[in-house]
Design a protein around this motif. Structure first.
Motif, mmCIF file in Angstrom:
data_model
loop_
_atom_site.group_PDB
_atom_site.id
_atom_site.type_symbol
_atom_site.label_atom_id
_atom_site.label_comp_id
_atom_site.label_asym_id
_atom_site.label_seq_id
_atom_site.Cartn_x
_atom_site.Cartn_y
_atom_site.Cartn_z
ATOM 1 N N VAL A 146 0.784 18.132 4.744
ATOM 2 C CA VAL A 146 0.693 19.550 3.957
ATOM 3 C C VAL A 146 1.726 19.376 2.858
ATOM 4 O O VAL A 146 1.401 19.724 1.705
ATOM 5 N N ASP A 147 2.719 18.790 3.153
ATOM 6 C CA ASP A 147 3.983 18.656 2.367
ATOM 7 C C ASP A 147 3.567 17.986 1.004
ATOM 8 O O ASP A 147 4.209 17.927 0.015
ATOM 9 N N HIS A 148 2.571 17.023 1.142
ATOM 10 C CA HIS A 148 2.155 15.897 0.213
ATOM 11 C C HIS A 148 0.923 16.332 -0.469
ATOM 12 O O HIS A 148 0.110 15.370 -0.962
ATOM 13 N N GLY A 149 0.389 17.697 -0.236
ATOM 14 C CA GLY A 149 -0.574 18.021 -1.076
ATOM 15 C C GLY A 149 -1.846 18.137 -0.111
ATOM 16 O O GLY A 149 -2.955 18.435 -0.981
ATOM 17 N N VAL A 150 -2.157 17.838 0.985
ATOM 18 C CA VAL A 150 -3.290 17.805 1.750
ATOM 19 C C VAL A 150 -3.564 19.093 2.275
ATOM 20 O O VAL A 150 -2.400 19.637 2.845
ATOM 21 N N SER A 151 -4.727 19.753 2.442
ATOM 22 C CA SER A 151 -4.962 20.934 2.692
ATOM 23 C C SER A 151 -4.592 20.887 4.340
ATOM 24 O O SER A 151 -5.103 20.023 5.033
ATOM 25 N N PRO A 152 -4.297 22.232 4.972
ATOM 26 C CA PRO A 152 -4.193 22.231 6.190
ATOM 27 C C PRO A 152 -5.297 21.864 7.059
ATOM 28 O O PRO A 152 -5.169 21.034 8.042
ATOM 29 N N ARG A 153 -6.382 22.267 6.677
ATOM 30 C CA ARG A 153 -7.646 22.175 7.283
ATOM 31 C C ARG A 153 -8.054 20.669 7.538
ATOM 32 O O ARG A 153 -8.377 19.678 8.372
ATOM 33 N N GLN A 154 -7.890 19.905 6.117
ATOM 34 C CA GLN A 154 -8.161 18.396 6.211
ATOM 35 C C GLN A 154 -6.896 17.640 7.068
ATOM 36 O O GLN A 154 -7.423 16.553 7.732
#
Length: 215
Positions: A146-154
């Motif tokens: 998430v810190d690097h831009g991935v959505s929490p769901r993904q």
């Protein structure tokens, strides 16, 4: 993806770092790297004129006795040396796409944070102590993505596959670090390191806590 597990090559200092015969720049090129520390007894030349080249899809291993400077070399590459009584010189050229090269030695803390965990991953020595004791395994893996831009769901959807890749069952995602063995903690750290499919993994004795079969 290339992996540096800790050897200094015999490339002569100052040699060209232009693209190889295929036209691709090396993934990592270290040139004349010095890390010196000021001590009451004088200057400790922990890393002195190191030269190393890692090409794309190449694995390089660095061997040396304890105290020979392997960990300091790794920390210099990643710009995470904690001590202030040091001088650092040289170039650390990183080229994730094989075209553009950036000298990691010239980047500031914010720019390095963008690279670490995404394009460059780190498995530290003694990484069993690197996990947050009050967070479940899944949350710690998700947090980095998430810190690097991935959505929490993904990010959460990728956790089972990442655990499987390091030989852990899916149920480990619900556990806290104190519920894991030393080897399981080590594998969680490796799962975190590979979560963003980094171009370069720098691993400092990554299999120390693992039994022979898992290694």
């Amino acid at each position: 993806m290339a992996t540096v597990t800790g050897g200094i090559d015999t490339r002569r200092p100052g040699a060209s770092v232009d693209s190889d015969r295929t036209g691709v720049a090396p993934l990592l090129h270290i040139e004349d790297l010095d890390v010196h520390f000021k001590t009451p007894r004088g200057i400790a030349r922990v890393v002195d004129g190191a030269n190393l080249t890692v090409n794309h899809s190449e694995i390089i291993g660095i061997a040396g006795e304890s105290g020979s400077g392997k960990t300091t070399l790794v920390e210099a590459i990643l710009q995470i040396i904690r001590f202030t009584n040091r001088t650092t010189n040289g170039r650390v050229l990183f080229s994730p796409d094989g075209v553009q090269q950036v000298d990691l030695m010239t980047l500031g803390p914010r720019e390095m944070r963008r690279l670490r965990g995404k394009d460059i991953a780190y498995v530290p020595q003694g990484s069993m102590n690197s996990l947050n004791p009050v967070m479940r395994v899944a949350d710690q893996i998700v947090d980095g993505m998430v810190d690097h831009g991935v959505s929490p769901r993904q990010a959460r959807a990728r956790v089972p596959d990442l655990l499987d890749r390091v030989g852990l069952e899916a149920r480990a995602a619900r556990l806290y670090p104190h519920e894991l063995s030393g080897g399981m903690k080590q594998r969680v750290i490796i799962a975190i390191a590979i979560a963003m499919d980094p171009k370069l993994i720098v691993a400092d004795e990554p299999t120390t806590a693992l039994d022979v079969n898992v290694q």
